[in-house]
Design an enzyme around this catalytic site. Sequence first.
Site, mmCIF file in Angstrom:
data_model
loop_
_atom_site.group_PDB
_atom_site.id
_atom_site.type_symbol
_atom_site.label_atom_id
_atom_site.label_comp_id
_atom_site.label_asym_id
_atom_site.label_seq_id
_atom_site.Cartn_x
_atom_site.Cartn_y
_atom_site.Cartn_z
ATOM 1 C CD1 TRP A 158 -23.503 84.150 26.286
ATOM 2 C CD2 TRP A 158 -24.739 83.399 24.588
ATOM 3 N NE1 TRP A 158 -23.769 85.219 25.466
ATOM 4 C CE2 TRP A 158 -24.520 84.795 24.415
ATOM 5 C CE3 TRP A 158 -25.493 82.716 23.640
ATOM 6 C CZ2 TRP A 158 -25.033 85.507 23.334
ATOM 7 C CZ3 TRP A 158 -26.009 83.421 22.560
ATOM 8 C CH2 TRP A 158 -25.788 84.799 22.418
ATOM 9 N NE ARG A 213 -25.204 69.782 23.880
ATOM 10 C CZ ARG A 213 -25.843 69.754 25.037
ATOM 11 N NH1 ARG A 213 -25.549 68.829 25.939
ATOM 12 N NH2 ARG A 213 -26.788 70.645 25.307
ATOM 13 C CE1 TYR A 273 -33.889 70.957 12.892
ATOM 14 C CE2 TYR A 273 -33.247 69.639 14.801
ATOM 15 C CZ TYR A 273 -33.042 70.035 13.495
ATOM 16 O OH TYR A 273 -31.994 69.511 12.770
#
Length: 316
Positions: free
Chosen positions: A203, A210, A138
């Site tokens: 998770w 971020r 990507y």
Amino acid sequence: MMKVLVTGGSGLVGKAIQHVVREEEGAREGEEWIFLSSKDADLTNKEDTRAVFERHRPTHVIHLAAMVGGLFKNMKSNLEFWRNNVYINDNVLQAAHEAGTVKVVSCLSTCIFPDKTTYPIDETMIHNGPPHESNFGYSYAKRMIDVQNKAYFQQHGRRYTAVIPTNVFGPDDNFNIEDGHVLPGLIHKAYLTQKEGKPLTVWGSGTPRRQFIYSLDLAHLFLWVLREYSEVDPIILSVGEEDEVSIKEAAEVVVECLAFKGEVVYDTSKSDGQLKKTASNAKLRKYRPDFKFTPFKQAVKETCDWFVANYDTARK
């Protein structure tokens, strides 16, 4: 007359732009807006893409369409992410050029930046080294848009550019727990585990950091780039470095906004992905020193409220 074609118009950012154009500041006089979804054309197909551009003949394009997914989907399918996105981007940019489109604004991602780098990252550092191995397919496909934009400018004088948002979230997101991005996945998971009376499992360790940008803030900035930003070089659209939050802090805000009462546990057997991707918004601030971002907690609350109200029809 400005005729704007938005590819990926039914996704998270496309829906946000649609909302801003139709409900907030509105389309300006002499502007016509067309929002395409995947039902309108298969952009991996050259003929399909060319046909839709010939039909609409846009003067301006916001190019959002892409094959996207969260960390675990990327790790499994780097080849598909590379091929599909390279086809989409090449088809859209070339069809725009052939249709005489004067400006294309494409959407990149901070994951395109080198994995081994100094922070904060800025627009000059995109090609300085390999991206993180988890989503190299990507990332390289998105980097090639910047290469192609420079080539269209060099050979044809086209002012095609790109924006690089940090982690986008908001209403109309993909709330899929397995394949979606971290924040919408957490919102969906917290909503379900609250109903089931189970602990919320996050998770990873919760330590990665971020910068999150609310989709409606991003939509306002997209319109500014489309109308006023004249560089071919890309521009990072992000909150400041001081607004970076850890996944643990983001999870705590989701818990608060959904009034989640259960236990929160961290599954450290799952990958963390990149630990940080801190981006500089100095270039944006040079152009837009007064732009006001929606506070993170308020934006998460609005997103959670939208998800609960639209649970039956939300993408998940």
